[in-house]
Design a protein around this motif. Structure first.
Motif, PDB file in Angstrom:
ATOM      1  N   UNK A 187       1.839 -91.944 -19.209  1.00 44.90           N
ATOM      2  CA  UNK A 187       2.182 -90.750 -19.332  1.00 44.90           C
ATOM      3  C   UNK A 187       1.067 -90.517 -18.204  1.00 44.90           C
ATOM      4  N   UNK A 188      -0.441 -90.907 -18.712  1.00 43.94           N
ATOM      5  CA  UNK A 188      -1.151 -90.071 -18.109  1.00 43.94           C
ATOM      6  C   UNK A 188      -1.350 -91.169 -16.853  1.00 43.94           C
ATOM      7  N   UNK A 189      -1.346 -92.173 -16.643  1.00 44.47           N
ATOM      8  CA  UNK A 189      -1.133 -93.229 -15.318  1.00 44.47           C
ATOM      9  C   UNK A 189       0.061 -93.036 -14.358  1.00 44.47           C
ATOM     10  N   UNK A 190       1.175 -92.090 -15.063  1.00 43.93           N
ATOM     11  CA  UNK A 190       1.770 -92.193 -14.095  1.00 43.93           C
ATOM     12  C   UNK A 190       3.481 -92.669 -14.267  1.00 43.93           C
ATOM     13  N   UNK A 191       2.980 -93.346 -15.690  1.00 43.78           N
ATOM     14  CA  UNK A 191       4.601 -94.751 -15.255  1.00 43.78           C
ATOM     15  C   UNK A 191       5.571 -93.978 -16.133  1.00 43.78           C
ATOM     16  N   UNK A 192       5.267 -92.824 -16.701  1.00 43.78           N
ATOM     17  CA  UNK A 192       6.215 -92.061 -17.144  1.00 43.78           C
ATOM     18  C   UNK A 192       6.166 -90.212 -17.614  1.00 43.78           C
ATOM     19  N   UNK A 193       7.404 -89.904 -17.370  1.00 46.08           N
ATOM     20  CA  UNK A 193       6.812 -88.621 -17.763  1.00 46.08           C
ATOM     21  C   UNK A 193       7.270 -87.773 -18.973  1.00 46.08           C
ATOM     22  N   UNK A 201       0.978 -84.341 -18.849  1.00 43.30           N
ATOM     23  CA  UNK A 201       0.745 -84.517 -17.728  1.00 43.30           C
ATOM     24  C   UNK A 201       0.463 -85.736 -17.199  1.00 43.30           C
ATOM     25  N   UNK A 202       0.581 -86.967 -15.773  1.00 46.78           N
ATOM     26  CA  UNK A 202       0.143 -87.526 -14.805  1.00 46.78           C
ATOM     27  C   UNK A 202      -1.064 -86.756 -14.750  1.00 46.78           C
ATOM     28  N   UNK A 203      -1.947 -87.986 -14.657  1.00 44.25           N
ATOM     29  CA  UNK A 203      -3.700 -87.234 -14.323  1.00 44.25           C
ATOM     30  C   UNK A 203      -3.708 -87.044 -12.436  1.00 44.25           C
ATOM     31  N   UNK A 204      -4.536 -86.134 -12.532  1.00 47.40           N
ATOM     32  CA  UNK A 204      -4.297 -85.652 -11.083  1.00 47.40           C
ATOM     33  C   UNK A 204      -5.090 -86.846 -10.065  1.00 47.40           C
TER      34      UNK A 204
END
Lengths: 196, 208
Positions: free
Chosen positions: A186-192, B190-193
């Motif tokens: 999630x942190x890496x923006x792969x999952x939401x 949340x995704x890291x900014x």
């Protein structure tokens, strides 16, 4: 005026308020070091002349160049230090494997520093919580449940969870997964993280 | 956010490693040389080519002025920038809120505090004006930062100096955090900014 190149380094970093790491500006640093060398050598000459021939009127100029040397030193030190702060943040935001594009922005010494930092952090985490250690880069927000609903934002291939099941992370697929497996993705923006 | 830059110093102290303080100390001040600087004539276009003579009026960055200035010796004299002089001090005294501190600065408070290093006879008045100006404007800055939710704040921050803008951003960050919590979204991962901004930048790079 002297020290303009040095301040450019600072402006370059200051523009990126969100912690992004720009490419290592080796060229600019080299120019600042060259300016410092020239200032230093000129001052050496003048100091000798002031001492041997009693030319004390050179002292204001010597002081002037000295201020410039200190300024350049300050700018370079602050530039390198601020970059390390950004690189340190990368370990917490991205995880222990950095994308190649970011690695290209780091100089050899910074990559080495990142590796050492990773190791120190890992050693520390292993020393906590008894035999298993404790991953303190997890649970950055207090968890509300063991399992969470996630949606896949881009294709990420196969993903194995603890009981051996393999999940295919395809774009737009939705899954109900253990929180601790998903946090990094999630942190890496792969999952939401989908909230109901 | 895990990136925590070195913050600027408070009052007359600078933080050596602070990017903000380095940029603040780049601000130029009107100065006068009280002695000759041999061999540096090339820095001053108007001067006699080899030396900077005594009595030359020139602009120097704050870092240089601080480095050269000596209380007991005549090396350089530093003039007060207009905004700290009596004329402007009276304006601030009348109503601090009307002034565009970004235009007059942008480091009004920072530079004002640094000016105190130069032993001006007006130091006391300068310090008092800077303090009273801050007090006079703070309420409005805090108020607007706590009430502007999900809107374009460019008008609100336009006339703020750098210190006030930093305070405004802090206020907004607190407001947004509170709103998320109220909506029950504080626990949302949340995704890291860093990641999202990096991706946005990559796309613009590709388009360029």
């Amino acid at each position: 005026m002297f020290c303009e190149k040095a301040v450019e380094l600072i402006r370059e970093l200051h523009r990126m308020t969100d912690g992004q790491l720009p490419a290592f500006n080796e060229d600019n640093i080299r120019q600042v070091l060259e300016e410092m060398k020239a200032l230093y050598e000129q001052n050496q000459t003048d100091v000798n002349e002031a001492k041997t021939e009693g030319r004390s009127e050179l002292i204001p100029t010597i002081k002037f160049r000295h201020c410039c040397l200190l300024r350049n030193q300050r700018c370079i030190t602050a530039y390198l230090y601020d970059r390390l702060l950004r690189i340190r943040a990368l370990r917490w935001e991205y995880g222990s494997v950095l994308p190649t594009t970011i690695r290209f922005h780091m100089c050899a010494e910074e990559l080495e520093w990142f590796n050492q930092y990773k190791k120190s952090l890992a050693t520390y985490m292993r020393s906590l919580g008894g035999d298993e250690g404790l991953d303190i880069t997890q649970d950055m927000k207090p968890p509300k449940s063991l399992y969470i609903e996630v949606r896949c934002l881009k294709d990420h291939g196969e993903f194995e969870i603890d009981d051996g099941t393999v999940i295919l992370l395809k774009k737009n697929s939705q899954h109900f997964l253990p929180r601790w497996k998903c946090e990094q993705l999630i942190r890496q923006g792969v999952l939401e993280h989908v909230m109901s | 956010m895990s990136y925590m830059p070195v913050s600027p110093g408070v009052g007359m102290e600078e933080n050596f490693l602070s990017l903000d303080d380095i940029l603040l100390s780049q601000e130029r001040l009107p100065c006068k040389t009280d002695t000759e600087f041999p061999g540096l004539g090339f820095l001053e276009k108007n001067a006699d080519s080899r030396h900077i003579p005594e009595g030359t009026k020139m602009e120097m960055p704050l870092w240089l002025a601080k480095g050269l200035y000596e209380r007991k010796r005549r090396v350089i004299s530093v003039e007060l920038p207009k905004v700290y002089r009596e004329g402007w001090r009276t304006v601030f005294g009348a109503d601090a809120n009307v002034v565009d501190l970004h235009k007059m600065g942008p480091y009004y408070y920072g530079l004002g505090s640094q000016m105190l290093h130069f032993d001006s006879p007006e130091n006391l008045e300068i310090a008092q004006t800077v303090l009273q100006t801050f007090i006079g404007r703070f309420r409005r800055t805090m108020d607007s930062s706590q009430n502007a939710y999900n809107e374009d704040t460019s008008m609100l921050v336009e006339r703020l100096d750098c210190l006030e803008r930093a305070l405004f951003r802090q206020g907004q960050s607190g407001l947004n955090g509170f709103q998320l919590w109220e909506k029950g979204r504080a626990a949302q991962l949340t995704a890291s900014s860093l990641v999202t901004n990096y991706r946005k930048r990559k796309i613009t790079d590709l388009q360029a």
